[in-house]
Design an enzyme around this catalytic site. Sequence first.
Site, PDB file in Angstrom:
ATOM      1  N   ASP A  73       0.813  -1.215   0.000  1.00 20.03           N
ATOM      2  CA  ASP A  73       0.000   0.000   0.000  1.00 20.03           C
ATOM      3  C   ASP A  73       0.851   1.272   0.000  1.00 20.03           C
ATOM      4  O   ASP A  73       0.304   2.377  -0.042  1.00 20.03           O
ATOM      5  CB  ASP A  73      -0.925   0.017   1.225  1.00 20.03           C
ATOM      6  CG  ASP A  73      -1.980  -1.078   1.147  1.00 20.03           C
ATOM      7  OD1 ASP A  73      -2.640  -1.192   0.105  1.00 20.03           O
ATOM      8  OD2 ASP A  73      -2.129  -1.829   2.135  1.00 20.03           O
ATOM      9  N   ASP A  74       2.165   1.112   0.047  1.00 23.32           N
ATOM     10  CA  ASP A  74       3.050   2.269   0.103  1.00 23.32           C
ATOM     11  C   ASP A  74       3.145   2.940  -1.265  1.00 23.32           C
ATOM     12  O   ASP A  74       3.464   2.298  -2.262  1.00 23.32           O
ATOM     13  CB  ASP A  74       4.442   1.827   0.565  1.00 23.32           C
ATOM     14  CG  ASP A  74       5.369   3.003   0.799  1.00 23.32           C
ATOM     15  OD1 ASP A  74       5.471   3.458   1.941  1.00 23.32           O
ATOM     16  OD2 ASP A  74       5.989   3.473  -0.183  1.00 23.32           O
ATOM     17  N   TYR A  75       2.887   4.247  -1.286  1.00 23.19           N
ATOM     18  CA  TYR A  75       2.891   4.990  -2.547  1.00 23.19           C
ATOM     19  C   TYR A  75       4.251   4.913  -3.237  1.00 23.19           C
ATOM     20  O   TYR A  75       4.342   4.694  -4.450  1.00 23.19           O
ATOM     21  CB  TYR A  75       2.520   6.451  -2.278  1.00 23.19           C
ATOM     22  CG  TYR A  75       2.582   7.339  -3.510  1.00 23.19           C
ATOM     23  CD1 TYR A  75       1.495   7.436  -4.371  1.00 23.19           C
ATOM     24  CD2 TYR A  75       3.725   8.082  -3.800  1.00 23.19           C
ATOM     25  CE1 TYR A  75       1.541   8.241  -5.500  1.00 23.19           C
ATOM     26  CE2 TYR A  75       3.788   8.890  -4.925  1.00 23.19           C
ATOM     27  CZ  TYR A  75       2.696   8.967  -5.770  1.00 23.19           C
ATOM     28  OH  TYR A  75       2.749   9.764  -6.890  1.00 23.19           O
TER      29      TYR A  75
END
Length: 228
Positions: free
Chosen positions: A173-175
């Site tokens: 989920d890390d951009y």
Amino acid sequence: MATPMPRPPPDVIRHPTYYTPAVRRALARADPTLGALMKRVGPFRLQVRPLHSPFGALAESIVYQQLHGKAAATIFGRVCERVGSGRKFTPEALLAVPDTSLREAGLSANKLAALQDLARKTLSGTVPPLAKVRRMDDAELIEHFTQVRGIGQWTVEMLLMFQLERPDVLPVDDYGVRKGFMRAYGLPEMPKPKALLAYGERWRPWRSVASWYMWRSAELPVEPPAED
């Protein structure tokens, strides 16, 4: 008698011990595109900071959420002035400080509630002590820590990577990880978390290494397209 080697300071920041030339070769064989990225970026330089207290580390993470580093550091410093620093920063000490005093330190109502929930869940054992944390696997820690108000999976994943030195964490989920993947693999858009998770299976059991290189990929200058 030989002079013993001096021990490093307890808070020294270092690089993970799990990374070896064999790990680099295994990842490059499993994924040549990652191998090329590793060659372009250079040595693996993820920095590990010692974890002394799960309660303290998670409390700091809560305070830092959605704030610039300097502002968050100032607020956390004010909280520590009221609660205590180092070993004195305990759940009991935090719960003993009046709400008004903690709000005056700069905490929002939501962050105050999250810190108090963290303190209570630490005292109840939902957040385990450090000795037990070190024996638990990644999935168990995510399950326990995310029961705390304001602590999501990403926050736990950062603790696993940067303080517990776990080698196989992929924060899908890390951009930055998703953006770096898009650029490294020449995609028109960032991958969905589920797709990134599936692709990352080939990086096991060293997905923390691949994640770090995805972050570096997101920071690299865009290479101009090759001329015909």
